[in-house]
Write a protein that holds these residues in place. Structure first.
Motif, PDB file in Angstrom:
ATOM      1  N   ALA A 147      15.744  -0.160  49.550  1.00 31.59           N
ATOM      2  CA  ALA A 147      17.053  -0.526  50.083  1.00 31.59           C
ATOM      3  C   ALA A 147      18.032  -0.319  48.942  1.00 31.59           C
ATOM      4  O   ALA A 147      17.963  -1.004  47.926  1.00 31.59           O
ATOM      5  CB  ALA A 147      17.061  -1.970  50.551  1.00 31.59           C
ATOM      6  N   ILE A 148      18.902   0.664  49.094  1.00 29.66           N
ATOM      7  CA  ILE A 148      19.745   1.074  47.975  1.00 29.66           C
ATOM      8  C   ILE A 148      21.204   0.900  48.356  1.00 29.66           C
ATOM      9  O   ILE A 148      21.676   1.479  49.344  1.00 29.66           O
ATOM     10  CB  ILE A 148      19.464   2.544  47.594  1.00 29.66           C
ATOM     11  CG1 ILE A 148      17.963   2.687  47.258  1.00 29.66           C
ATOM     12  CG2 ILE A 148      20.317   2.971  46.412  1.00 29.66           C
ATOM     13  CD1 ILE A 148      17.479   4.105  47.376  1.00 29.66           C
ATOM     14  N   GLY A 149      21.897   0.080  47.578  1.00 29.70           N
ATOM     15  CA  GLY A 149      23.300  -0.197  47.888  1.00 29.70           C
ATOM     16  C   GLY A 149      24.222   0.392  46.831  1.00 29.70           C
ATOM     17  O   GLY A 149      23.919   0.354  45.642  1.00 29.70           O
ATOM     18  N   ILE A 199       8.935  -3.900  48.026  1.00 33.45           N
ATOM     19  CA  ILE A 199      10.302  -3.526  48.405  1.00 33.45           C
ATOM     20  C   ILE A 199      11.116  -3.285  47.136  1.00 33.45           C
ATOM     21  O   ILE A 199      11.131  -4.125  46.231  1.00 33.45           O
ATOM     22  CB  ILE A 199      10.968  -4.636  49.248  1.00 33.45           C
ATOM     23  CG1 ILE A 199      10.150  -4.869  50.526  1.00 33.45           C
ATOM     24  CG2 ILE A 199      12.404  -4.269  49.587  1.00 33.45           C
ATOM     25  CD1 ILE A 199      10.684  -5.978  51.407  1.00 33.45           C
ATOM     26  N   PHE A 200      11.762  -2.134  47.088  1.00 32.40           N
ATOM     27  CA  PHE A 200      12.651  -1.815  45.976  1.00 32.40           C
ATOM     28  C   PHE A 200      14.070  -2.054  46.453  1.00 32.40           C
ATOM     29  O   PHE A 200      14.498  -1.486  47.456  1.00 32.40           O
ATOM     30  CB  PHE A 200      12.459  -0.344  45.568  1.00 32.40           C
ATOM     31  CG  PHE A 200      13.376   0.102  44.457  1.00 32.40           C
ATOM     32  CD1 PHE A 200      12.900   0.222  43.150  1.00 32.40           C
ATOM     33  CD2 PHE A 200      14.716   0.428  44.702  1.00 32.40           C
ATOM     34  CE1 PHE A 200      13.736   0.645  42.135  1.00 32.40           C
ATOM     35  CE2 PHE A 200      15.558   0.842  43.669  1.00 32.40           C
ATOM     36  CZ  PHE A 200      15.071   0.956  42.373  1.00 32.40           C
ATOM     37  N   VAL A 201      14.789  -2.905  45.737  1.00 34.47           N
ATOM     38  CA  VAL A 201      16.191  -3.130  46.076  1.00 34.47           C
ATOM     39  C   VAL A 201      17.022  -2.650  44.895  1.00 34.47           C
ATOM     40  O   VAL A 201      16.774  -3.056  43.755  1.00 34.47           O
ATOM     41  CB  VAL A 201      16.463  -4.622  46.348  1.00 34.47           C
ATOM     42  CG1 VAL A 201      17.958  -4.871  46.492  1.00 34.47           C
ATOM     43  CG2 VAL A 201      15.723  -5.074  47.597  1.00 34.47           C
ATOM     44  N   GLY A 202      17.977  -1.775  45.158  1.00 31.65           N
ATOM     45  CA  GLY A 202      18.816  -1.258  44.082  1.00 31.65           C
ATOM     46  C   GLY A 202      20.281  -1.429  44.418  1.00 31.65           C
ATOM     47  O   GLY A 202      20.664  -1.384  45.584  1.00 31.65           O
ATOM     48  N   THR A 203      21.084  -1.650  43.382  1.00 34.99           N
ATOM     49  CA  THR A 203      22.530  -1.731  43.635  1.00 34.99           C
ATOM     50  C   THR A 203      23.263  -1.095  42.460  1.00 34.99           C
ATOM     51  O   THR A 203      22.865  -1.243  41.301  1.00 34.99           O
ATOM     52  CB  THR A 203      22.991  -3.183  43.867  1.00 34.99           C
ATOM     53  OG1 THR A 203      24.418  -3.196  43.947  1.00 34.99           O
ATOM     54  CG2 THR A 203      22.547  -4.122  42.749  1.00 34.99           C
TER      55      THR A 203
END
Lengths: 742, 213
Positions: A246-248, A215-219
């Motif tokens: 999941a990009i925020g 899972i790639f999570v970016g913010t």
């Protein structure tokens, strides 16, 4: 359930358990508890004491005079280990209540009352979970000690790692099926649906396996800038493509229009930029996009996983101006992938160095207000197996001046600075993000830079750089692979951050699932068969010998309950018949109830009278014949054949026929009789004017009965009637000297 | 929980009919228990068995009524035809008389069931090859002429038993999907919503008016 008199219960429960001051019953509700394969009635109750709640399962015994005894089955503290879930809403609502390793399944009727009870319970459990530390459950321990099964929950928590521990609990064990109680008919077997569902939940581990997904999570707080550069340096820097993105974003659009109307052209622009920069080795589908003013969260999944994504839902919460508006707050996307539930939260918490308490409050508000109402009760963030929480959390560095921080950064002494990081401090004090984890920070603070450069903010404020942009997670079997910032992207005063996770999710093994499902079904089939009504009859052929007119005969049929459940039997009608037996037969009792191991004697009585004689006389042979259908409620049918030979008599014969016979009726054969009946040409030379039987009777009365009192007014004696019958049928008049009663 | 549906979505009622001793109960037993009953007593009454099968991804609960084959019970077993979605008509491949009686069984079935009832002809005891008394082709022709589905099966070896029950269910399921079978009709023999374990009683069971003899 509807007949439940709760007003009777309140005082009884209070009296039974000697409630001390401060303990009061908040609500009470009757439900059906499913244990293994059986359903039993229970009373659920919430009891409160100084703000802490106990969840009680009462077993109420009722006698003829009302409630005879009340036992506590379970007493659970409503704390963060207590969980209530609605698992299905078919005809009934099924609810699981979990406390540590104990899982109970209840069935409730679908009604407003049920719904309000569930949501009340849910609300209280939520509130209680939040203020965990302040709650005192000491008052509950006396009840836990008294509870029938409560201790096992306690004991078990200490060995929770021991495999198969669950099997030892009353809920998981088949030995606990109260067979004697089923046999007495007091415990019905659970509905097939719920029984299977329950068994499958217990065996979940056996048919799922874990699979690791990346899972790639970016913010990134983009400071209202449009996407003028490629995002590849942020989104696809790794050699392998992740399974989920999941990009925020925060501050996607700082315009008044976005703030007032939540309408922004930037949404499309950034979405387009993101799509262009996703990992080139993977093909992705958008799962969801949610935006509130400047906070936007986009989730993508690789195409091979799309088929396993279900129950996608989003929600947004504004915690900005007045605690409501969308300049700050959080947006969330939740979904299930295979058998695991994921929730992604992108938040933008309150700004300003000194406002960390405000940020903590924003976190709590988002936790309590994000809700996915497609579930009942609505799922919240905490109701997920894995939660990824990220965004511009805005926590700063205090107690260190800007030059010191910058100097420490130059020597990569991040840990020294992080001691003064507000998030780390509040986290340590358990004031925020309880149970969440964060990876070690090995990258420069991501705020605040001069836009378009890697230089620290040169404005007059001269603030200390800070790690405003963070990624946290909660849940088991999540491994962070990396946690980093991407300095290459310079269009904002923040640098984007990303984290990679290898997370284990539970996948259903279709083959194992089918196998286990089949086993459960087979087990249930077996149980269903085992508890089918079973009887033995001592005979299926009841043979009566000679049956005479007006002479009753009876035989017994013994029905023995050889099965395990009470049997309700009944003789039932055959197609097109108006009655379950011929009118010359009487069955007593024709329906009944037999307990296992007991038997019932059924009396079958044959009695041919004037109504049935006529038909029997004209039948082909003299056979009395009937097939009875003995039906077991919920079971098979048994055919009982009843036969007998009817000794025909002049009673029930037509006068015409009798007048054509000049001998006693039994002196001619049945065949001759039938010919005589059918064939009017086959006449006796000269028929009598009246049948001789009538003549005999009248003559006899005339000779002997004229002085008889109450002649024709009182019925004849049964024994004498039989003698007259034989005299007429056989022709032996001597026997009739004195009989004038009829 | 992601999972295929836990339980069945339809209940189909079947009846098994045919002369005495053709192996109706053994076929049922083989289908439900996957075992051969070597000394099966004559059925005096109506037994029933259930099994859940998978047809076109749907879970279907078969509720099978196994009737007594003796001629003397014929009038009574007629009560059980009503509302059958499938009728398994069985003869014994080693006894010609049981085959000769088929037209009478067929007449009963046609008269007592509804037009959409699927009738499946089973020639049982196909394992007894050297005692064969009815040629496959002959029975096949009879089946074709009357629009019946047909297999030769063996309750002893289990050969074709599963097929007969499952093929019947497939055909019924097709009829539902084509709309040929009206689920709302009370006598369709198909229930859409699963009910509690147990069964619907077939005949009207209002008690006999009190006997005044």
């Amino acid at each position: 359930m509807s007949t439940m008199d709760y007003s009777e219960l309140f005082p009884k429960i209070q009296a039974k358990f000697k409630f001390t001051a401060g303990e009061n019953i908040v609500s009470i509700y009757e439900v059906v508890l499913l244990e293994g394969w059986v359903k039993t009635s229970r009373i659920l109750s919430l009891i409160e004491n100084c703000g802490s709640y106990g969840f009680f399962v009462f077993n109420v015994f009722r006698g003829s005079a009302g409630i005879s005894d009340i036992l506590i089955d379970y007493a659970f503290p409503v704390n963060n280990e207590f969980k209530i879930d609605v698992v299905s809403e078919d005809a009934d609502i099924s609810v699981t209540v979990t406390f540590r390793k104990v899982k109970l399944l209840f069935e409730m009727m679908t009604s407003e009352k049920t719904k309000s009870f569930i949501s009340e319970l849910h609300k209280i459990s939520e509130i209680s979970a939040e203020k965990e530390n302040s709650l005192d459950f000491a008052w509950l321990s006396k009840y836990v000690n008294e509870a029938t099964y409560g201790r096992s929950a306690e004991d078990n928590s200490q060995n929770s790692e021991v495999n198969g521990q669950l099997e030892d609990l009353p809920t998981g064990s088949e030995l606990m099926v109260p067979r004697h109680s089923i046999a007495r008919g007091t415990t019905p077997i659970a509905g097939r649906e719920s029984a299977v569902r329950y068994q499958m939940t217990l065996k979940e581990k056996d048919y799922t396996y874990t699979q690791s997904i990346r899972i790639f999570v970016g913010t990134w707080n983009v400071n209202g800038q449009p996407p003028t550069v490629s995002l590849s340096d942020w989104l696809s820097v790794d050699p392998d493509p992740p399974d989920i993105y999941a990009i925020g974003f925060q501050e996607l659009d700082l315009s008044k229009e976005a703030f007032l109307f939540n309408d922004s052209p930037r949404e499309e622009e950034w979405l387009g930029a993101v799509i262009l920069s996703l990992h080139p080795k993977g093909k992705y589908s958008k799962v969801s996009l949610v935006r509130l003013v400047g906070m936007m969260l986009i989730v993508f999944v690789r195409e091979q996983h799309v088929a396993y994504i279900r129950n996608v839902a989003t929600d947004t919460v504004g915690t900005g101006i007045m605690g409501k508006l969308g300049n700050k707050g959080g947006v969330a996307v939740r979904f299930d992938i295979h058998n695991t539930s994921l929730c992604f939260v992108n938040a933008h918490l309150a700004a300003h160095v000194e406002e960390y308490e405000r940020r903590n409050q924003d976190y709590r508000d988002i936790c309590s207000r994000i809700s996915f109402p497609k579930f009942l009760p609505p799922k919240t963030i905490k109701d997920h197996d894995q939660v990824y929480w990220f965004g511009d959390l805005n926590y700063r560095i205090t107690e260190l001046d800007a030059p010191t921080v910058k100097r420490l950064i130059e020597t990569n002494s991040y840990d020294a600075i992080l001691v003064y990081d507000q998030l780390k401090q509040n986290f340590k004090a358990e004031r925020v993000f309880e149970k969440y984890k964060e990876g070690r920070i090995l990258f420069k603070p991501t705020y605040k830079y001069d836009t378009g450069s890697d230089e620290w903010d040169s404005s007059e404020k001269n603030r200390a750089p800070a790690w405003c942009d963070r990624v946290l997670w909660k849940g088991d079997k999540i491994k962070q692979i990396c946690y980093r910032s991407h300095a290459e992207l310079k269009i904002s005063d923040h640098k984007p951050v990303s984290a990679l996770f290898d997370s284990e999710i539970r996948v259903i093994d279709a083959i194992k699932y089918r196998k286990i499902h089949e086993e459960v079904m087979k087990k249930l089939d077996r149980l269903e068969n085992e508890f089918l009504p079973q009887v033995m009859v001592d005979t299926t052929e009841i043979i009566f010998d000679k049956v005479h007119f007006l002479e009753a005969q009876s035989k017994d049929l013994i029905i023995a309950n050889t099965g395990q459940v009470p049997v309700q039997f009944e003789f039932i009608k055959k197609l097109d018949d108006s009655s379950y037996c011929k009118d010359w037969l009487h069955i007593e009792p024709y329906m009944g109830f037999i307990m296992p191991g007991e038997k019932c004697d059924v009396k079958l009585e044959i009695y041919v009278d004037k109504r049935s004689a006529c038909e029997l006389n004209s039948s082909e042979d003299n056979k009395l014949y009937d097939i009875l259908v003995l039906h077991l409620e919920g079971g098979k049918d048994i055919f009982i054949t009843v036969t007998g030979t009817y000794v025909y008599s002049c009673f029930g014969m037509s006068l015409d026929l009798l007048s054509r016979i000049n001998v006693p009726i039994r002196e001619i054969t049945k065949a001759e009789l039938r010919n005589l009946e059918k064939n009017n040409d086959y006449r006796q030379s000269d028929p009598y004017a009246i049948p001789k039987e009538i003549w005999f009777l009248v003559d006899h009365l005339y000779r002997n009965g004229m002085k008889q009192h109450h002649l024709f007014e009182q019925p004849g004696l049964h024994a004498e009637v039989l003698l007259i019958r034989d005299w007429l049928d056989l022709g032996v008049p001597e026997h009739l000297r004195i009989l004038c009663h009829c | 929980m992601s999972a295929p549906p836990y339980s069945y979505s339809y209940i189909f009622k079947y009846i098994i009919i045919g002369d005495m001793g053709v192996g109706k109960s053994c076929l049922l037993h083989q289908f439900t228990e996957k075992k051969f009953m070597s000394d099966c007593p004559h059925t005096i009454g109506v037994e029933f068995g259930t099994r859940i099968i998978d047809v076109c991804g749907q879970k279907i609960k078969l509720q099978i009524w196994d009737t007594a084959g003796q001629e003397r019970f014929r009038a009574v077993t007629r009560s059980y035809y009503r509302g059958a979605a499938g009728a398994l008509m069985v003869y014994d491949t080693t006894r010609r008389t049981t085959y000769n009686h088929l037209s009478s069984w067929l007449t009963d079935t046609r008269n007592l069931t509804n037009p959409s009832t699927v009738i499946f002809l089973i020639g049982n005891k196909s394992d007894l090859k050297d005692q064969r008394d009815v040629a496959y082709e002959e029975a096949k022709q009879f089946a074709d002429e009357n629009g019946l589905m047909f297999v030769e099966a063996s309750a002893k070896t289990g050969d074709n038993v599963e097929e007969a029950f499952v093929e019947t269910a497939k055909k019924i399921f097709q009829c539902i999907q084509d709309g040929r079978l009206d689920l709302n009709a009370t006598e369709s023999g198909v229930q859409h919503k699963p009910s509690q374990p147990g069964r619907q009683t077939l005949t009207d069971q209002s008690p006999k008016p009190s006997c005044s003899c």
